[in-house]
Motif scaffolding. Sequence first.
Motif, PDB file in Angstrom:
ATOM      1  N   CYS A  15       8.440  -2.585   5.199  1.00 36.57           N
ATOM      2  CA  CYS A  15       8.977  -1.366   4.596  1.00 36.57           C
ATOM      3  C   CYS A  15       9.073  -1.497   3.080  1.00 36.57           C
ATOM      4  CB  CYS A  15      10.358  -1.056   5.171  1.00 36.57           C
ATOM      5  SG  CYS A  15      10.338  -0.504   6.892  1.00 36.57           S
ATOM      6  N   GLN A  16       9.375  -2.687   2.611  1.00 40.74           N
ATOM      7  CA  GLN A  16       9.544  -2.904   1.177  1.00 40.74           C
ATOM      8  C   GLN A  16       8.211  -2.983   0.429  1.00 40.74           C
ATOM      9  OE1 GLN A  16      11.844  -6.506   1.250  1.00 40.74           O
ATOM     10  NE2 GLN A  16      13.803  -5.433   1.580  1.00 40.74           N
ATOM     11  N   ILE A  17       7.180  -3.561   1.069  1.00 42.98           N
ATOM     12  CA  ILE A  17       5.930  -3.823   0.346  1.00 42.98           C
ATOM     13  C   ILE A  17       4.789  -2.908   0.765  1.00 42.98           C
ATOM     14  CG2 ILE A  17       6.597  -6.250   0.149  1.00 42.98           C
ATOM     15  CD1 ILE A  17       4.372  -6.860   2.227  1.00 42.98           C
ATOM     16  N   ARG A  18       5.038  -1.954   1.659  1.00 45.65           N
ATOM     17  CA  ARG A  18       3.939  -1.195   2.235  1.00 45.65           C
ATOM     18  C   ARG A  18       3.162  -0.378   1.201  1.00 45.65           C
ATOM     19  NH1 ARG A  18       8.485   1.981   3.121  1.00 45.65           N
ATOM     20  NH2 ARG A  18       8.192   4.267   3.158  1.00 45.65           N
ATOM     21  N   LYS A  19       3.793  -0.092   0.066  1.00 42.08           N
ATOM     22  CA  LYS A  19       3.101   0.667  -0.984  1.00 42.08           C
ATOM     23  C   LYS A  19       3.036  -0.111  -2.287  1.00 42.08           C
ATOM     24  CE  LYS A  19       4.435   5.131   0.990  1.00 42.08           C
ATOM     25  NZ  LYS A  19       5.141   6.433   0.751  1.00 42.08           N
ATOM     26  N   ALA A  20       3.198  -1.427  -2.201  1.00 42.76           N
ATOM     27  CA  ALA A  20       3.278  -2.241  -3.411  1.00 42.76           C
ATOM     28  C   ALA A  20       1.921  -2.659  -3.955  1.00 42.76           C
ATOM     29  CB  ALA A  20       4.129  -3.489  -3.143  1.00 42.76           C
ATOM     30  N   PHE A  21       0.870  -2.583  -3.122  1.00 37.37           N
ATOM     31  CA  PHE A  21      -0.436  -3.057  -3.576  1.00 37.37           C
ATOM     32  C   PHE A  21      -0.958  -2.176  -4.711  1.00 37.37           C
ATOM     33  CE2 PHE A  21      -5.117  -2.941  -3.358  1.00 37.37           C
ATOM     34  CZ  PHE A  21      -5.383  -4.284  -3.579  1.00 37.37           C
ATOM     35  N   THR A  44       7.082  -6.874  14.340  1.00 33.10           N
ATOM     36  CA  THR A  44       7.825  -6.969  15.590  1.00 33.10           C
ATOM     37  C   THR A  44       9.053  -7.870  15.474  1.00 33.10           C
ATOM     38  OG1 THR A  44       6.454  -8.806  16.404  1.00 33.10           O
ATOM     39  CG2 THR A  44       5.724  -6.560  16.926  1.00 33.10           C
ATOM     40  N   THR A  45       9.424  -8.253  14.262  1.00 32.91           N
ATOM     41  CA  THR A  45      10.702  -8.913  13.998  1.00 32.91           C
ATOM     42  C   THR A  45      11.420  -8.115  12.924  1.00 32.91           C
ATOM     43  OG1 THR A  45       9.911 -10.350  12.201  1.00 32.91           O
ATOM     44  CG2 THR A  45       9.644 -11.161  14.455  1.00 32.91           C
ATOM     45  N   TRP A  46      12.758  -8.193  12.906  1.00 38.41           N
ATOM     46  CA  TRP A  46      13.501  -7.423  11.917  1.00 38.41           C
ATOM     47  C   TRP A  46      13.125  -7.841  10.507  1.00 38.41           C
ATOM     48  CZ3 TRP A  46      15.541  -3.374  10.156  1.00 38.41           C
ATOM     49  CH2 TRP A  46      16.408  -3.383   9.058  1.00 38.41           C
ATOM     50  N   GLU A  47      12.986  -9.139  10.261  1.00 36.66           N
ATOM     51  CA  GLU A  47      12.626  -9.603   8.927  1.00 36.66           C
ATOM     52  C   GLU A  47      11.250  -9.070   8.529  1.00 36.66           C
ATOM     53  OE1 GLU A  47      13.706 -11.502  11.367  1.00 36.66           O
ATOM     54  OE2 GLU A  47      15.688 -12.116  10.657  1.00 36.66           O
ATOM     55  N   GLY A  48      10.294  -9.128   9.478  1.00 38.29           N
ATOM     56  CA  GLY A  48       8.950  -8.637   9.182  1.00 38.29           C
ATOM     57  C   GLY A  48       8.921  -7.131   8.973  1.00 38.29           C
TER      58      GLY A  48
END
Length: 416
Positions: A28-34, A19-23
């Motif tokens: 978006c950057q890490i959503r598939k990084a795990f 709910t913040t632009w930074e978050g």
Amino acid sequence: MSSERNTPSFLPGPPVDRTTWEGWQRWCQIRKAFIPAPVLTAEEFALKSPRQKRIHNLYRIATHSSLPIQTTPMSESVAHAVRARVEEGAFSHKAGTRGGIMVNGDGAQGKTETVCEAMALFMEEWLKLNNYMNPDAMPGTRDLVAPVAYVRCPVKATPISTCQRILDFYGEDYKGMRLEDLIRTVKTAIIEHATKALVIDDITRLKLHREADQDVLDLIREMMSMPVTLILVGVGIPTSGLLREGSRDPKTREWIYPPVKDRGRSPNDHAASQHERRFQVVNMDPFRYDTAQGMNAWITHLRGLEGHMRLLTDTKGMLTGGDMPEYLFRRTGGVVGVLEKLLQRGLRLAIEDKSEHLTKDLLNQFTVTPGDMPDLDAASGEQPTIPPHEPTPKKKPRGRNTVFDDDGPAATGSDG
């Protein structure tokens, strides 16, 4: 330094607040990084030191707690409709009202994740097309480019709190602002940050018997006259009152809003009467098990989950063999969120009791409860209906379970 002394790769980072632009950007950057735990056989696991076994077990727990959001026929349909609606508005050269879209469905159906994933893909493409710049930027305007804004509706919404939530996303200062100033600042932020899609989640937290909620709805409708596509996500939208003033076009399946009467205390007297407000409504339904097509879709979904389970035995067929698909459907009602919680708990038990196998006997030992989904507001109807289940007594263990014990640096065997 031994590899054990390094920070395990599966430890989560700081909490992500979309709910913040930074978050939102970070998600978006890490959503598939795990990276899930490696697949090991029982023989390979037995060669590890006690501490290495513990670390691997924790890695498996992290993997099962981070099961990927799998696409389903229902989510694909919703994602396509949302993406199409946003693209129609974003690429339009006309100055008219953008059509909105409402995503309806019961709790734990995956509505939020489906919408967020669709918007992350849209944002990535939009930024790339525009060389990661605001194509409409003017001297003196803000540098932040936020093609997508995501906010959650306050539990007790007012026009002021709703505006504040939107401005919180951009990090705008609104201290001491009156409602008129807040509305003007929201409009300015959406335009100058080049926002093409505004997602308002949990929209049915609005209870329209309250006068303030009527004013919030008027505010939302006014936003439709701005160059942004509204995406409203909620539980039970058709019966919430959000659509009670509209009629559904039988051909386009869109809800058409006539001018509003008895508008309460809204400061925008002509906002909802300038245009007919149009929303397309799409439903995120659970799996069904009463047709061959529905059964096949359910089994395909279960087969995909089998590939993400990290037990020391072969997981192929563990969820799809015999009458297990029917059993899992009976326990979950075809709701993906309930299925996820059921499997996560069962997989942990399978590791703790060292059986390394999911069975009906093991799953019968516990019940998924609303407490397993604390982020869903019960008062707003967000918690799903969970099929009743009477847990069977657990077998009395022969001794204390030590599978997660830390044997410390003195553990025998190689640490490498």
